[in-house]
Scaffold this motif. Structure first.
Motif, PDB file in Angstrom:
ATOM      1  N   VAL A 105      16.973  68.248  66.187  1.00  0.00           N
ATOM      2  CA  VAL A 105      17.523  66.899  66.301  1.00  0.00           C
ATOM      3  C   VAL A 105      18.829  66.922  67.086  1.00  0.00           C
ATOM      4  CG1 VAL A 105      18.513  64.979  64.989  1.00  0.00           C
ATOM      5  CG2 VAL A 105      16.365  66.027  64.233  1.00  0.00           C
ATOM      6  N   ASP A 106      19.656  67.913  66.843  1.00  0.00           N
ATOM      7  CA  ASP A 106      20.927  68.014  67.552  1.00  0.00           C
ATOM      8  C   ASP A 106      20.712  68.184  69.057  1.00  0.00           C
ATOM      9  OD1 ASP A 106      23.796  68.022  67.222  1.00  0.00           O
ATOM     10  OD2 ASP A 106      23.776  70.140  67.771  1.00  0.00           O
ATOM     11  N   TYR A 107      19.610  68.802  69.428  1.00  0.00           N
ATOM     12  CA  TYR A 107      19.300  69.036  70.840  1.00  0.00           C
ATOM     13  C   TYR A 107      18.820  67.771  71.548  1.00  0.00           C
ATOM     14  CZ  TYR A 107      17.061  70.996  75.023  1.00  0.00           C
ATOM     15  OH  TYR A 107      16.686  71.268  76.320  1.00  0.00           O
ATOM     16  N   VAL A 108      18.169  66.859  70.825  1.00  0.00           N
ATOM     17  CA  VAL A 108      17.578  65.692  71.492  1.00  0.00           C
ATOM     18  C   VAL A 108      18.421  64.429  71.377  1.00  0.00           C
ATOM     19  CG1 VAL A 108      15.220  66.578  71.301  1.00  0.00           C
ATOM     20  CG2 VAL A 108      16.130  65.089  69.480  1.00  0.00           C
ATOM     21  N   ILE A 109      19.506  64.450  70.589  1.00  0.00           N
ATOM     22  CA  ILE A 109      20.362  63.265  70.499  1.00  0.00           C
ATOM     23  C   ILE A 109      21.738  63.590  71.071  1.00  0.00           C
ATOM     24  CG2 ILE A 109      19.099  62.535  68.445  1.00  0.00           C
ATOM     25  CD1 ILE A 109      21.615  63.104  66.773  1.00  0.00           C
ATOM     26  N   THR A 110      22.476  62.550  71.453  1.00  0.00           N
ATOM     27  CA  THR A 110      23.752  62.770  72.133  1.00  0.00           C
ATOM     28  C   THR A 110      24.912  62.980  71.171  1.00  0.00           C
ATOM     29  OG1 THR A 110      24.265  60.401  72.271  1.00  0.00           O
ATOM     30  CG2 THR A 110      22.987  61.367  74.077  1.00  0.00           C
TER      31      THR A 110
END
Length: 446
Positions: A105-110
């Motif tokens: 999730v941390d990789y796909v959200i800003t």
């Protein structure tokens, strides 16, 4: 011939917004098995739904009070003075679960997902590698290793599965049978207390807090959140295909003494709050800075934009931010708040109405979300105008307040048919939210 307007500079888009002014189109929506009926569709019909659109390939109720009975403004009075329930099952719930859920999730959200605690939710955005906004959902963190993306109107479930096609993150990603309704309005707390009793301490529930509760004897997740700017909650029903009637009817029963009304999502009120609608106010060819979402870029805490981990779009977005701070303009148009003249706009706009310079001339921008503000007794809107480089105190792009324009309205709203009305850029929001959101707290648009 109805022509597409080419004087609005959309040269930084691969697919321009269609600026033909074709007006209302007298067609009937085809209801077929090609588009999903949500678990609440039949219940919306029982509640009087008379029109709908399609959102996330699901039929989406968008009106319960007919024009001859007062239309959308009757629904507005209900959310301002009482309490309302919305069928928003179109917000598909995409579950990410597994040992690497937080890292994925941390990789796909800003924004920084590691700062979101279990049993908390947040408004977030996902961008592509070019910095385009793919979706602006609510992200719910149910536990250390489980997140739900409550989607706005784009196919992010397929995107998320594609990102992890090689299984480098140890997670499972798929839609689950959870369907939300929203409970919005000043009496929402009183209704929710009657509905769930002492299962949840609602008086001490934080904004975007989550809790497990039973509604109509069925398992639900409760969130203090919503798409209106009013006080409100969302009820996420588990196994919604099986238990939709039980939950829905329990809300109706509890709502009787609170003057509950089933209404469409309150776009009149969300415009006042400056809440964006994906596909209408922005899409994947808009970057966050030009649609008032720049505060989401590398967001790491209150007033902090120092997310250190890599994420999709980070390189492009941080370059844009550096360009803006160096007085460069990495895009053509900026989303701004506006007030404008004419007769009260109390219905959805069928076209992106055109904006021209105050001194006249060819169109240079367009309105995305207009409505009449009853308390302020004026029309308000969000729309795109040429970006002049203005930044907020925190360095985020904004419109130049006080700047004058002309808006080309349909004859039904014009004071004089064919003559554009005066418009002025103002700060967003037009009305403060009951719970101040991150944009308001960070002064990103002021």
């Amino acid at each position: 011939m109805i022509k597409h307007v080419t004087t609005v500079d959309q040269s930084d888009r691969k697919v321009p917004y269609n600026l033909r002014q074709s007006g209302p189109t007298p067609v009937q929506m085809l209801i077929s098995t090609r588009v999903r009926k949500s678990p609440y569709w039949h219940l919306s019909m029982e509640a009087g739904c008379w029109r709908a659109t399609v959102y996330n390939r699901i039929y989406h109720p968008r009106g319960y009070v007919k024009p001859e009975d007062g239309g959308a403004m009757v629904e507005y009075e209900a959310i301002k003075n009482h309490v309302t329930m919305w069928n928003v099952a179109v917000e598909r719930q995409i579950q990410v679960i597994g040992p690497d859920a937080e890292a994925f999730v941390d990789y796909v959200i800003t924004r920084d997902a590691t700062k979101i605690s279990p049993m908390r939710a947040r408004y977030i955005i996902l961008c592509n590698h070019m910095g385009g906004v793919l979706n602006d959902p609510i992200l719910l963190r149910l536990s250390k290793d489980e997140f739900w993306f409550s989607l706005s109107d784009s196919d992010v479930s397929f995107y998320l599965q594609g990102v992890n096609h090689d299984k480098r993150f140890n997670v499972e990603i798929d839609e689950i049978d959870v369907a939300p309704v929203q409970i919005q309005g000043p009496k929402s707390l009183a209704l929710m207390k009657d509905l769930i009793g002492d299962q949840v301490d609602l008086d001490n529930m934080p904004f975007y807090g989550l809790a497990e509760a039973k509604v109509g004897s069925r398992d639900c997740v409760i969130s203090q959140s919503g798409f209106s700017g009013e006080a409100g909650y969302e009820i996420y029903l588990r196994d919604a295909t099986l238990y939709a009637d039980d939950m829905w009817n329990a809300v109706l029963e509890a709502g009787k003494k609170h003057s509950l009304m089933v209404i469409a999502p309150a776009h009149h009120r969300r415009i006042q709050a400056g809440i964006l609608s994906w596909g209408q106010d922005m899409d994947n060819q808009h970057n966050p800075f030009q649609c008032n979402l720049g505060y989401q870029v590398s967001l790491s805490g209150k007033g902090e934009w120092n997310k250190s981990a890599n994420y999709v779009g980070k390189e492009a977005l941080e370059k844009m931010k550096a360009d803006l701070q160096s007085d460069n303009k990495p895009y053509k148009l900026q989303l701004v708040g506006m007030t404008f003249g004419g007769k009260p706009v109390e219905e959805y706009a069928p076209d992106f109405w055109l904006i021209s310079p105050a001194e006249g001339g060819e169109p240079c921008g367009y309105i995305t979300s207009p409505w009449y503000h009853p308390e302020q007794k004026r029309n308000i809107a969000m729309g795109y105008v040429p970006f002049d480089g203005s930044l907020s105190k925190n360095g985020f792009p904004i419109g130049k307040t006080g700047q004058k324009f002309k808006v080309h309205l349909p004859d039904m709203y014009s004071d004089t048919p064919g003559v554009p009305v005066d418009a002025e850029v103002v700060s967003i929001p037009f009305t403060e939210s009951f719970n101040a959101n991150t944009r308001e707290v960070s002064k990103a648009t002021a």
